[in-house]
Design a protein around this motif. Structure first.
Motif, PDB file in Angstrom:
ATOM      1  N   LEU A 145      13.617  45.754  44.407  1.00  0.00           N
ATOM      2  CA  LEU A 145      12.879  45.762  43.152  1.00  0.00           C
ATOM      3  C   LEU A 145      13.287  44.605  42.240  1.00  0.00           C
ATOM      4  CD1 LEU A 145      10.821  47.274  41.388  1.00  0.00           C
ATOM      5  CD2 LEU A 145      12.727  48.649  40.497  1.00  0.00           C
ATOM      6  N   TYR A 146      14.597  44.367  42.105  1.00  0.00           N
ATOM      7  CA  TYR A 146      15.084  43.398  41.123  1.00  0.00           C
ATOM      8  C   TYR A 146      15.463  42.033  41.702  1.00  0.00           C
ATOM      9  CZ  TYR A 146      15.266  47.443  38.060  1.00  0.00           C
ATOM     10  OH  TYR A 146      14.920  48.558  37.330  1.00  0.00           O
ATOM     11  N   ARG A 147      15.685  41.944  42.992  1.00  0.00           N
ATOM     12  CA  ARG A 147      15.993  40.648  43.605  1.00  0.00           C
ATOM     13  C   ARG A 147      15.003  40.303  44.711  1.00  0.00           C
ATOM     14  NH1 ARG A 147      19.576  42.433  40.063  1.00  0.00           N
ATOM     15  NH2 ARG A 147      20.245  43.979  41.580  1.00  0.00           N
ATOM     16  N   GLY A 148      13.941  41.097  44.833  1.00  0.00           N
ATOM     17  CA  GLY A 148      12.970  40.899  45.895  1.00  0.00           C
ATOM     18  C   GLY A 148      11.771  40.081  45.456  1.00  0.00           C
ATOM     19  N   TYR A 149      10.586  40.580  45.738  1.00  0.00           N
ATOM     20  CA  TYR A 149       9.355  39.809  45.560  1.00  0.00           C
ATOM     21  C   TYR A 149       9.174  39.269  44.144  1.00  0.00           C
ATOM     22  CZ  TYR A 149       4.445  38.496  45.780  1.00  0.00           C
ATOM     23  OH  TYR A 149       3.273  37.779  45.717  1.00  0.00           O
ATOM     24  N   PHE A 150       9.346  40.122  43.140  1.00  0.00           N
ATOM     25  CA  PHE A 150       9.092  39.692  41.766  1.00  0.00           C
ATOM     26  C   PHE A 150      10.045  38.574  41.360  1.00  0.00           C
ATOM     27  CE2 PHE A 150       9.075  39.694  37.199  1.00  0.00           C
ATOM     28  CZ  PHE A 150       7.779  40.030  36.849  1.00  0.00           C
ATOM     29  N   PHE A 151      11.333  38.786  41.581  1.00  0.00           N
ATOM     30  CA  PHE A 151      12.342  37.790  41.214  1.00  0.00           C
ATOM     31  C   PHE A 151      12.113  36.472  41.954  1.00  0.00           C
ATOM     32  CE2 PHE A 151      16.512  35.978  42.614  1.00  0.00           C
ATOM     33  CZ  PHE A 151      16.850  35.372  41.411  1.00  0.00           C
ATOM     34  N   GLN A 152      11.859  36.553  43.239  1.00  0.00           N
ATOM     35  CA  GLN A 152      11.694  35.337  44.034  1.00  0.00           C
ATOM     36  C   GLN A 152      10.419  34.581  43.656  1.00  0.00           C
ATOM     37  OE1 GLN A 152      12.270  36.426  48.226  1.00  0.00           O
ATOM     38  NE2 GLN A 152      13.826  37.886  47.565  1.00  0.00           N
ATOM     39  N   THR A 153       9.368  35.313  43.327  1.00  0.00           N
ATOM     40  CA  THR A 153       8.127  34.663  42.882  1.00  0.00           C
ATOM     41  C   THR A 153       8.322  34.021  41.509  1.00  0.00           C
ATOM     42  OG1 THR A 153       6.814  36.278  44.113  1.00  0.00           O
ATOM     43  CG2 THR A 153       5.672  35.015  42.427  1.00  0.00           C
ATOM     44  N   THR A 159      12.239  28.449  37.954  1.00  0.00           N
ATOM     45  CA  THR A 159      13.541  28.107  38.539  1.00  0.00           C
ATOM     46  C   THR A 159      14.523  29.284  38.459  1.00  0.00           C
ATOM     47  OG1 THR A 159      14.629  27.121  36.594  1.00  0.00           O
ATOM     48  CG2 THR A 159      13.213  25.671  37.946  1.00  0.00           C
ATOM     49  N   PHE A 160      15.654  29.135  39.121  1.00  0.00           N
ATOM     50  CA  PHE A 160      16.576  30.245  39.345  1.00  0.00           C
ATOM     51  C   PHE A 160      17.178  30.819  38.074  1.00  0.00           C
ATOM     52  CE2 PHE A 160      21.106  31.421  39.721  1.00  0.00           C
ATOM     53  CZ  PHE A 160      20.956  32.637  40.361  1.00  0.00           C
ATOM     54  N   LEU A 161      17.811  29.984  37.242  1.00  0.00           N
ATOM     55  CA  LEU A 161      18.578  30.521  36.107  1.00  0.00           C
ATOM     56  C   LEU A 161      17.725  31.321  35.123  1.00  0.00           C
ATOM     57  CD1 LEU A 161      21.279  30.832  34.747  1.00  0.00           C
ATOM     58  CD2 LEU A 161      20.920  28.627  33.598  1.00  0.00           C
ATOM     59  N   PRO A 162      16.569  30.800  34.656  1.00  0.00           N
ATOM     60  CA  PRO A 162      15.748  31.628  33.756  1.00  0.00           C
ATOM     61  C   PRO A 162      15.286  32.927  34.418  1.00  0.00           C
ATOM     62  CG  PRO A 162      15.057  29.330  33.677  1.00  0.00           C
ATOM     63  CD  PRO A 162      16.014  29.442  34.814  1.00  0.00           C
ATOM     64  N   ALA A 163      14.913  32.848  35.698  1.00  0.00           N
ATOM     65  CA  ALA A 163      14.472  34.060  36.402  1.00  0.00           C
ATOM     66  C   ALA A 163      15.608  35.066  36.510  1.00  0.00           C
ATOM     67  CB  ALA A 163      13.944  33.699  37.785  1.00  0.00           C
ATOM     68  N   ALA A 164      16.813  34.577  36.827  1.00  0.00           N
ATOM     69  CA  ALA A 164      17.971  35.472  36.954  1.00  0.00           C
ATOM     70  C   ALA A 164      18.306  36.133  35.623  1.00  0.00           C
ATOM     71  CB  ALA A 164      19.178  34.690  37.475  1.00  0.00           C
ATOM     72  N   LEU A 165      18.210  35.383  34.536  1.00  0.00           N
ATOM     73  CA  LEU A 165      18.508  35.945  33.214  1.00  0.00           C
ATOM     74  C   LEU A 165      17.478  36.999  32.817  1.00  0.00           C
ATOM     75  CD1 LEU A 165      19.546  32.693  31.288  1.00  0.00           C
ATOM     76  CD2 LEU A 165      21.047  34.528  32.100  1.00  0.00           C
ATOM     77  N   ILE A 166      16.208  36.719  33.077  1.00  0.00           N
ATOM     78  CA  ILE A 166      15.148  37.680  32.749  1.00  0.00           C
ATOM     79  C   ILE A 166      15.335  38.976  33.535  1.00  0.00           C
ATOM     80  CG2 ILE A 166      12.669  38.157  32.977  1.00  0.00           C
ATOM     81  CD1 ILE A 166      12.207  35.176  32.323  1.00  0.00           C
ATOM     82  N   SER A 197      22.117  38.349  41.736  1.00  0.00           N
ATOM     83  CA  SER A 197      21.131  37.281  41.929  1.00  0.00           C
ATOM     84  C   SER A 197      21.794  36.047  42.537  1.00  0.00           C
ATOM     85  CB  SER A 197      20.480  36.913  40.591  1.00  0.00           C
ATOM     86  OG  SER A 197      19.703  37.983  40.101  1.00  0.00           O
ATOM     87  N   ILE A 198      23.017  35.752  42.106  1.00  0.00           N
ATOM     88  CA  ILE A 198      23.761  34.629  42.691  1.00  0.00           C
ATOM     89  C   ILE A 198      24.056  34.901  44.161  1.00  0.00           C
ATOM     90  CG2 ILE A 198      25.984  33.408  42.648  1.00  0.00           C
ATOM     91  CD1 ILE A 198      25.935  33.748  39.588  1.00  0.00           C
ATOM     92  N   ALA A 199      24.366  36.164  44.472  1.00  0.00           N
ATOM     93  CA  ALA A 199      24.608  36.530  45.876  1.00  0.00           C
ATOM     94  C   ALA A 199      23.362  36.289  46.715  1.00  0.00           C
ATOM     95  CB  ALA A 199      25.035  37.997  45.965  1.00  0.00           C
ATOM     96  N   TYR A 200      22.182  36.587  46.146  1.00  0.00           N
ATOM     97  CA  TYR A 200      20.945  36.277  46.867  1.00  0.00           C
ATOM     98  C   TYR A 200      20.797  34.780  47.066  1.00  0.00           C
ATOM     99  CZ  TYR A 200      16.147  34.988  47.662  1.00  0.00           C
ATOM    100  OH  TYR A 200      15.035  34.375  48.178  1.00  0.00           O
ATOM    101  N   MET A 201      21.019  33.999  46.016  1.00  0.00           N
ATOM    102  CA  MET A 201      20.849  32.548  46.101  1.00  0.00           C
ATOM    103  C   MET A 201      21.830  31.922  47.090  1.00  0.00           C
ATOM    104  SD  MET A 201      18.391  31.072  44.572  1.00  0.00           S
ATOM    105  CE  MET A 201      18.998  29.394  44.498  1.00  0.00           C
TER     106      MET A 201
END
Length: 260
Positions: A145-153, A159-166, A197-201
């Motif tokens: 839910l939080y690191r899958g489709y929505f986050f990756q899209t 970019t990564f940092l704004p998406a990770a913060l949101i 999120s960093i672990a995903y990246m």
């Protein structure tokens, strides 16, 4: 601009904003329907409820990934690959070691006293197996839910940092109604969201954050009898813990996730 271009970009792909909207709407409707049915039936089994909602999230993710993005389901980070078990195992080990460190610090400080329950070996084994299934399902649900489709899209868009913060803020707010929650706890949960999120990246896979998440919750609850995100999860524990000491350090009734 042609009408079609409002929805489709120059690469013949559905625009990111529409993908995020479609995913969110489909997910809210699907999860809402499942929760309504479970509520109307008076369903109380937490594991089955989580498993059903997990299946819904996976299903919506599958539909979006396969038919909108036109990619295989594994593209969201759940593909079977040679490093999968290494990433999953490493996540489980790190999660276990981190919460073990918290436990040892509290134990050495006299902030926690653990009383093991008088379970037989068979009863203990049952608690461990059911807890592993429960916390694995819950962790996979939250990671997809939080690191899958929505986050990756979203990450492709801003970019990564704004998406990770949101998503970290959203992750924290999803815990805002948990029992015994505090502002400090929500800050820690948000930081955990960034950590995952960093672990995903790091791996571009959900196996590492899934292992971290599941292992942390299982060890925290089943092995060390801490509260987890404000919940006691009495049926998932092998022991009972008596905590003392400053709540700003231990997290008090919210558990270690609410403390320094």
């Amino acid at each position: 601009m042609h009408f079609k271009e409002i929805f489709i970009n120059r690469h013949s792909e559905v625009r990111v904003g529409w993908r995020l909207t479609l995913f969110s709407v489909a997910l809210v409707i699907a999860v809402g329907l499942v929760q309504t049915v479970l509520s109307s039936l008076g369903f109380r089994l937490e594991f089955i409820s989580i498993a059903l909602i997990l299946a819904v999230v996976l299903g919506v993710t599958l539909l979006m990934t396969r038919f909108v993005n036109k990619k295989p389901f594994g593209a969201i980070g759940l593909s079977i690959h040679p490093l999968m078990f290494r990433e999953l195992g490493l996540g489980c080990l790190i999660g276990f070691l981190m919460i073990t460190g918290v436990f040892l610090v509290e134990l050495a400080s006299g902030y926690i006293h653990v009383v093991w329950r008088d379970y037989t070996l068979l009863q203990s084994l049952r608690v461990v197996v059911m807890s592993l299934l429960f916390f694995a399902a819950a962790a996979l649900f939250e990671e997809v839910l939080y690191r899958g489709y929505f986050f990756q899209t979203l990450m492709q868009w801003i970019t990564f940092l704004p998406a990770a913060l949101i998503l970290a803020v959203v992750f924290a707010l999803s815990h805002a109604r948990n029992p015994n929650v505090t502002t400090f706890a929500l800050i820690n949960v948000a930081l955990a969201g960034i950590w995952l999120s960093i672990a995903y990246m790091k791996t571009r896979s959900l196996w590492l954050p899934f292992g971290l998440h599941a292992s942390w919750n299982f060890s925290q609850t089943t092995l060390y009898a801490f509260p987890t995100s404000g919940g006691t999860f009495d049926e998932q524990r092998l022991a009972d813990a008596i905590q003392s000491g400053p709540e700003w350090i231990t997290g008090g009734a919210f558990g270690p996730e609410g403390g320094a």
